[in-house]
Enzyme design. Structure first.
Site, mmCIF file in Angstrom:
data_model
loop_
_atom_site.group_PDB
_atom_site.id
_atom_site.type_symbol
_atom_site.label_atom_id
_atom_site.label_comp_id
_atom_site.label_asym_id
_atom_site.label_seq_id
_atom_site.Cartn_x
_atom_site.Cartn_y
_atom_site.Cartn_z
ATOM 1 N N ALA A 23 10.044 -1.262 -5.868
ATOM 2 C CA ALA A 23 10.328 -0.246 -6.886
ATOM 3 C C ALA A 23 11.291 0.798 -6.348
ATOM 4 O O ALA A 23 11.426 0.979 -5.139
ATOM 5 C CB ALA A 23 9.034 0.425 -7.340
ATOM 6 N N ASP A 134 -2.252 0.994 2.981
ATOM 7 C CA ASP A 134 -0.894 1.168 3.531
ATOM 8 C C ASP A 134 -0.653 2.624 3.902
ATOM 9 O O ASP A 134 0.386 3.195 3.581
ATOM 10 C CB ASP A 134 0.146 0.691 2.514
ATOM 11 C CG ASP A 134 1.519 0.448 3.161
ATOM 12 O OD1 ASP A 134 1.569 0.308 4.402
ATOM 13 O OD2 ASP A 134 2.523 0.399 2.440
#
Length: 657
Positions: A23, A134
């Site tokens: 993205a 993450d």
């Protein structure tokens, strides 16, 4: 090109401010609420990829569940013309990774403050069973006031869902990856805690604990190697603070903090006097054995499930009955076959002639339809109305006018009320709003010299200052850009102005090793200039001083002089001989010479005065010579003791010539 596009007739994309594997992130303006927002848009090459769309939606679901001052707020989610987007809080500032690169190792108090905010955010996410998976400085934003915001929940997942990575793939960034994720196993809350420990290590040392030539090499270190002591790069770290890192990054999740709240409580009390020098964290020896954690294969989840359809076999008797019935049926069918064919053919011909004369012509002759009045409607509404009536709508003609609101329909061609054939083409005349002029290009100009002109010409002028190689005060970028048409009196202008070249502010390198400081400078593209000096206070191999001083703004390529200690300067020694030292004999009875005990003491680089170097007896006066090894800036000394009484005590100076 998405710059300038409005999503949902609301969010105008102004500029791209970031991007990643799946993205891109844009600065946008919310026209309804009048605020800047960040819009995350799934890359167009993934817009047909079901897995990436699911991951994108998962981020929206994860963040909308959460409400915390240290987690980026989610405002909206949508899809328009194949563009999938998330609308989030815009956080002015930089990523924590950029902050570390600029500042190097952070002061302990500041690092702990950041970690308190981070653990608070993750404790909130874990409370709602959301595992980030993450955590890294790149996914943490820091404002100028020190407030941090966790972002990018793109691979986050609910702990109640299956979190095994398929086909043994690994999700997450390898420098911050927990051992269980590196194995391709299950990611849980302790996996996030491991990543928090790695981030804390980097805050306090300015570097990551493991490096390697490939991602696989680094992942193997997470699996096999113990986290090095952060004190190796920052000796000022208290034991209580190091213990937090070591516990958070234990190889076995069982030995880590069992919750982010538990880690947060340890961080809050780490600098209490009673904890500063606590015992180092260690795992008991009987618990240190390596345990192989197998990868859970996808097929193991379904090993007891079968998709086969089972067919039950009938008896031989049943088969024989069915065979006889079939043979009889075939004989009857043959007798009627030709009669049926003749009747069917006749009927089909009759039906075909009837259709050709009555029904079919109606399909090919278009009906007459009156053009509906769509003036004043929004463009999309007008298009839908015309299509429903059976018309084909062509590309709109844009007409600039003060009388009709931007985007609304002015008229159609053919005009409303006219009767035309169905499927005719209709052209919509759409209002482009007030008369527009081409946007002026201000890039390269000095802001202060044209500020008054800008403020008079445009509705609002917003200025952002950024680091850039162009001269200080020069306009680097603008929105709208010079290729856009605008109504100047109603236009908001955003400009980005240079505050000078990108600057790096090195930290204090005192007592760093030579390898550590050169690695730090090379990583930031600064040029190390190593010099060496003797020092009585700094151990050999460690940094004595640096120039320019810590915190001085520098740009890439600048030279930083580092003084490395060679240890204490060696001192020169000389051998000094003292001759004709007279030892007098003294008798208490005239005419009688009783033996006297003489003790000779000497002090120099090789000898101390704690014991005599020689003991003898004399019956008369004697003369001796002594040799001394004396170091520069020191003195030698000797002492003569007769029968327990010191009769001579003298110093021997270092010779000046």
């Amino acid at each position: 090109m998405l710059i300038g596009k409005r999503l949902n007739d609301r969010y105008k994309l102004l500029k791209m401010i970031g991007g990643g594997g799946m993205a891109n992130v844009y600065l946008a303006h919310d026209d309804i609420l009048g605020r800047d927002v960040a819009v995350k848009i799934l890359r167009l090459d993934y817009s047909n990829n079901e897995e990436f769309i699911k991951r994108f939606h998962r981020e929206a679901q994860s963040v909308t569940t959460l409400s915390h001052p240290n987690i980026v707020n989610m405002y909206d989610v949508g899809e328009e013309d194949g563009i999938y987007y998330l609308v989030m809080e815009y956080v002015p500032g930089q990523t924590l990774k950029q902050y570390i690169i600029e500042r190097g190792m952070l002061p302990i108090g500041e690092a702990l403050d950041i970690m308190e905010q981070l653990t608070s955010a993750m404790a909130h996410a874990h409370h709602f069973e959301i595992v980030h998976r993450d955590i890294k400085p790149h996914n943490i934003l820091i404002r100028a006031d020190g407030v941090i915001k966790v972002t990018d929940f793109g691979i986050a997942t609910a702990t109640s869902a299956t979190t095994i990575t398929h086909t043994n793939s690994v999700l997450g960034s390898v420098h911050y990856l927990s051992p269980e994720q590196a194995r391709g196993g299950i990611a849980n809350k302790q996996s996030d805690i491991y990543s928090l420990g790695i981030v804390m290590f980097e805050l306090l040392t300015g570097r990551q604990p493991f490096s390697g030539e490939s991602a696989v090499a680094i992942a193997l270190k997470h699996l096999q190697s113990e986290i090095p002591s952060p004190k190796r790069w920052n000796e000022n770290i208290p034991q209580s603070v190091e213990n937090i890192i070591l516990k958070a990054t234990a190889k076995d999740p069982f030995h880590r903090y069992q919750s982010a709240n538990a880690m947060k409580r340890d961080i809050e009390t780490a600098l209490y006097p009673e904890r500063i020098n606590e015992q180092p964290f260690y795992i008991p020896e009987d618990m240190e054995a390596t345990k192989a954690i197998p990868i859970i294969q996808q097929e193991q989840l379904f090993e007891n499930v079968t998709d086969e359809t089972i067919v039950l076999k009938g008896s031989k008797v049943d088969e024989q009955i069915r065979k006889e019935e079939t043979d009889l049926s075939k004989k009857k069918k043959r007798s009627n076959k030709w009669l049926k064919i003749l009747i069917t053919t006749f009927l089909l011909l009759a039906i075909g002639i009837t259709l050709a004369l009555t029904v079919i012509p109606g399909f090919f002759i278009p009906k007459d339809v009156k053009v509906p009045d769509v003036a004043g409607m929004k463009y999309t509404t007008a298009v839908n109305t015309l299509v429903e009536k059976g018309f084909e709508v062509t590309e709109p003609n844009i007409v600039y006018t003060d009388d009709v609101e931007t985007g609304d329909v002015i008229k159609t061609d053919p005009v409303a009320g006219r009767v035309v054939k169905e499927n005719s083409k209709i052209t919509i005349y759409q209002s482009g709003g007030k008369k527009k002029s081409k946007m002026i290009d201000f890039t390269g100009k000095d802001l202060e010299s044209i500020r008054t002109e800008l403020e008079e010409k445009y509705k609002q002028v917003t200025v952002y200052y950024i680091e850039d190689d162009r001269p200080k005060g020069a306009i680097v970028e603008q929105i709208p850009t010079s290729d856009q048409m605008v109504v100047e009196a109603e236009q908001e202008l955003k400009i980005w102005v240079s505050k000078g070249p990108y600057q790096i502010r090195p930290g204090d390198f005192s007592r760093w090793t030579e390898n550590s400081v050169t690695g730090y400078l090379n990583e930031r593209k600064l040029t190390p200039d190593i010099k060496r000096e003797y020092s009585d206070t700094v151990d050999k191999g460690l940094v004595i001083s640096q120039s320019p001083k810590p915190g001085t703004p520098l740009k890439e390529g600048d030279k930083v002089t580092i003084i490395i200690s060679e240890g204490p300067k060696p001192k020169v020694t000389k051998t000094v001989k003292v001759d004709n030292i007279s030892i007098p004999y003294e008798s208490s009875i005239i005419g009688e010479k009783k033996p006297q005990t003489i003790e000779i003491y000497k002090e120099d680089m090789q000898q101390k005065m704690d014991r005599p170097i020689e003991t003898r007896t004399i019956s008369e006066s004697a003369t001796i010579s002594l040799e001394f090894v004396i170091q520069e800036d020191t003195k030698g000394r000797y002492k003569i003791v007769r029968d327990g009484v010191t009769i001579i005590d003298k110093e021997v100076p270092y010779p000046t010539q």
